[in-house]
Design an enzyme around this catalytic site. Structure first.
Site, mmCIF file in Angstrom:
data_model
loop_
_atom_site.group_PDB
_atom_site.id
_atom_site.type_symbol
_atom_site.label_atom_id
_atom_site.label_comp_id
_atom_site.label_asym_id
_atom_site.label_seq_id
_atom_site.Cartn_x
_atom_site.Cartn_y
_atom_site.Cartn_z
ATOM 1 N N HIS A 56 0.856 -1.188 0.000
ATOM 2 C CA HIS A 56 0.000 0.000 0.000
ATOM 3 C C HIS A 56 0.894 1.241 0.000
ATOM 4 C CE1 HIS A 56 -3.914 -1.946 1.776
ATOM 5 N NE2 HIS A 56 -3.540 -2.471 0.620
ATOM 6 N N GLU A 58 1.076 3.850 1.811
ATOM 7 C CA GLU A 58 1.638 4.254 3.108
ATOM 8 C C GLU A 58 2.844 3.400 3.493
ATOM 9 O OE1 GLU A 58 -1.550 3.446 2.350
ATOM 10 O OE2 GLU A 58 -2.908 4.126 3.918
ATOM 11 N N CYS A 86 -6.026 1.812 5.974
ATOM 12 C CA CYS A 86 -6.656 0.538 6.325
ATOM 13 C C CYS A 86 -6.058 0.038 7.651
ATOM 14 C CB CYS A 86 -6.399 -0.468 5.194
ATOM 15 S SG CYS A 86 -4.710 -1.109 5.153
ATOM 16 N N CYS A 89 -2.153 -0.565 7.481
ATOM 17 C CA CYS A 89 -1.347 0.656 7.444
ATOM 18 C C CYS A 89 -1.454 1.433 8.750
ATOM 19 C CB CYS A 89 -1.767 1.518 6.261
ATOM 20 S SG CYS A 89 -1.342 0.760 4.675
HETATM 21 ZN ZN LIG Z 1 -3.326 0.155 3.752
#
Ligand SMILES: [Zn+2]
Length: 152
Positions: A56, A58, A86, A89
């Site tokens: 992801h 991040e 999410c 993260c």
């Molecule tokens: Zn994430």
């Protein structure tokens, strides 16, 4: 929070990274890490390209920033991301000791801060960054909407 005007440069960069992700057929999410106002790490979603479920924006940005600092913690750093993080993260943000988190738009489906698990509000959460959401709701949500519109 009332969105600051003009949009801070790190969030503008995160939005540019999100657009780059879309151009590479990745979910359009971008992130940057800043320290003392300077960008020290950036990332965009890379799940498909890297065959990596953890890639992801991040995570990619925090890995780059940690390598830059040669430290596993990002103490005093800020994270700017185009979508509410999410649970994965949000957990990594806490582990990294991010000081302030800025995100462009909330994620009713997958967000872990203002909805769902509300990770930073749990007593087991050892480090909570300051959180500022809604910095660029219209632009970030349009990116996601346009991306998924052509795929459904
Ligand atoms: Zn994430």
């Amino acid at each position: 929070m009332v969105p600051p005007f003009p949009l801070p440069a790190p969030m503008r960069r995160a939005l540019a990274l999100a657009r780059a992700a879309a151009a590479a057929d990745e979910v359009p999410i971008g992130a940057v890490v800043t320290k003392d106002g300077a960008i020290i790490g950036e990332g965009e979603n890379r799940n498909r390209r890297d065959c990596d479920p953890t890639a992801h924006a991040e995570i990619v940005a925090m890995r780059a920033a940690a390598a830059h600092l040669n430290d596993h913690r990002l103490t005093g750093c800020d994270l700017w991301v185009t979508l509410e993080p999410c649970p994965m993260c949000a957990g990594a943000i806490s582990h990294a000791r991010i000081a302030r988190l800025y995100y462009a738009v909330g994620d009713p489906k997958g967000g872990a801060l203002e909805q769902g698990p509300r990770l930073f509000a749990q007593p087991q959460c050892l480090h909570r960054p300051e959180v500022y959401g809604g910095l660029a709701e219209a632009e970030a949500s349009a990116l996601l909407r346009d991306f998924f519109a052509v795929r459904r």
